[in-house]
Write an enzyme that holds these catalytic residues in place. Structure first.
Site, PDB file in Angstrom:
ATOM      1  N   LYS A   1       2.388  -4.013   6.602  1.00 17.47           N
ATOM      2  CA  LYS A   1       2.788  -4.041   5.219  1.00 17.47           C
ATOM      3  C   LYS A   1       4.158  -3.670   4.917  1.00 17.47           C
ATOM      4  CE  LYS A   1      -1.430  -4.402   3.159  1.00 17.47           C
ATOM      5  NZ  LYS A   1      -1.719  -5.872   2.548  1.00 17.47           N
TER       6      LYS A   1
ATOM      7  N   SER B   1       0.831  -1.109   0.126  1.00 20.03           N
ATOM      8  CA  SER B   1      -0.005   0.167   0.064  1.00 20.03           C
ATOM      9  C   SER B   1       0.741   1.305   0.060  1.00 20.03           C
ATOM     10  CB  SER B   1      -0.884  -0.026   1.256  1.00 20.03           C
ATOM     11  OG  SER B   1      -1.256   1.145   1.428  1.00 20.03           O
TER      12      SER B   1
ATOM     13  N   TYR C   1      -1.597  -1.440  10.728  1.00 22.81           N
ATOM     14  CA  TYR C   1      -1.867  -1.917   9.799  1.00 22.81           C
ATOM     15  C   TYR C   1      -0.757  -1.570   8.536  1.00 22.81           C
ATOM     16  CZ  TYR C   1      -3.489  -1.450   4.617  1.00 22.81           C
ATOM     17  OH  TYR C   1      -3.493  -1.269   3.289  1.00 22.81           O
TER      18      TYR C   1
END
Ligand code: UD1
Length: 334
Positions: free
Chosen positions: A152, A124, A148
């Site tokens: 990643k 992302s 989050y």
């Protein structure tokens, strides 16, 4: 060629399965429906007119992964499965680290055991943190602001370390900007059950009357109209990027990251106004305080993906707004 898609019934995963099947890949999907519905399987089959193998379960489950790799000769993997809500990750960091990291380690260990060393990973633009300038290039420094995003970035690091340890691996790290829109069939798309965190799903629910009013988080950003600017990308374009990435990794070795964005930034108000225009509906909104952690603007330099993968986004924000609404109207009529 046989591709295993983890999280293949999710928003981006389901569109990617359609593109893979359209391009005549054999597809195997593993999903536990933690953030999707089982009817997506039949919808993918209906859209493409093609069949594929499905395994219900968790990517953390090594015995299931073992079974999948034993029963299918997998040539490459696209790894979407993972939790993805920023706010939830702040509230439940252990759950996010356990799930997202554990599943990836189980997957990579199993791939190694079966000699399958080609993977495209769903990363992302969140890994760029607050970018030093725009547009964002892949070699910008990386940092994150929530668990989050950290999962990643950690997985990116794991993949880079893996390649250093064994140069047989071929790894594409795909950094998505803001995926929105839906398949033009109106059969698959994004329709969260809970109150949405992200802009487009929220706009759609206001348009359908499920929610009353959109809060525009701040109009004092350093952007042309003061509202936040993002690089919205149609999910079908994004899905096509995965096909190009798979073609590339099937024929190469190495580890590389690619921005998948359009290169254009649109503000919150640009998106709201375009949505109202193309769909002929009203979206009530009010300006509220900034959302903590949000940045002014974020858009990609997508030239690396164009030059190396031969991929470019083609659809515009009108298509994204029309298709997103078309999908949700379709769901409500079902
Ligand atoms: C977030 C995540 C990103 C993830 C993406 C899509 C971060 C910092 N961001 O991006 O990792 O890939 O979601 O899942 O990790 N907005 C409103 N009102 C709303 C909702 C949003 O005004 O109700 C504004 C935001 O302030 C922002 C823009 O709309 O300017 C886009 O927000 P959103 O759709 O949540 O995406 P991001 O925060 O860019």
């Amino acid at each position: 060629m046989k591709v295993l898609v983890t999280g293949g019934t999710g928003f981006i995963g389901s569109h990617t399965c359609c593109e893979l099947l359209d391009a005549d890949y054999d597809v195997v999907v593993i999903d536990n429906f933690s953030n999707s519905k089982s009817d997506v399987i039949d919808k993918i089959k209906k859209i493409t007119g093609k069949d594929f193998k499905f395994y219900e379960g968790d990517v953390c489950d090594k015995s299931l992964l073992n079974k999948i790799f034993s029963e299918n000769k997998i040539d490459a993997v696209i790894h979407f499965a993972g939790y993805k809500a920023v706010g939830e990750s702040v509230a439940k960091p252990l759950m996010y680290y356990r799930n997202n990291i554990d599943s990836t380690l189980s997957l990579l260990e199993t791939m190694n055991e079966f000699g399958c060393k080609k993977i495209a990973f769903s990363s992302s633009a969140t890994v760029y943190g607050k970018p030093k300038s725009l547009p964002i290039k892949e070699d910008f420094s990386l940092s994150t602001t929530n668990p989050y995003g950290s999962t990643k970035l950690m997985i990116e690091d794991i993949l880079r370390d893996l390649y250093v340890s064994d140069n047989d691996w071929s790894i594409a790290i795909l950094r998505y900007f803001n995926p929105i829109g839906a398949h033009k069939s109106g059969l698959i798309g994004e329709n969260p059950n809970d109150i949405p965190n992200n802009l487009m799903p929220y706009i759609v629910k206001v348009a359908t009357g499920e929610l009353e009013c959109l809060s525009v988080f701040g109009n004092d950003y350093d952007t042309p109209d003061g509202t936040g600017v993002r690089d919205y990308i149609h999910v079908v374009d994004l899905a096509k990027g995965h096909i190009k990435a798979i073609e590339h990794i099937l024929n190469s070795r190495g580890v590389d990251a690619y921005n998948l964005g359009t290169g254009h930034g649109y503000s919150v108000l640009d998106l709201v106004k375009t949505f109202m225009d193309v769909n002929g509906v009203n979206v009530k909104y009010k300006i509220t305080d900034r959302r903590p952690g949000d940045i002014d603007a974020c858009y990609a330099d997508p030239s690396k993906a164009r030059d190396i993968l031969g991929w470019e986004a083609r659809l515009g924000i009108e298509d994204m707004c029309r298709d997103a609404y078309n999908f949700v109207k379709n769901v409500k009529e079902d």
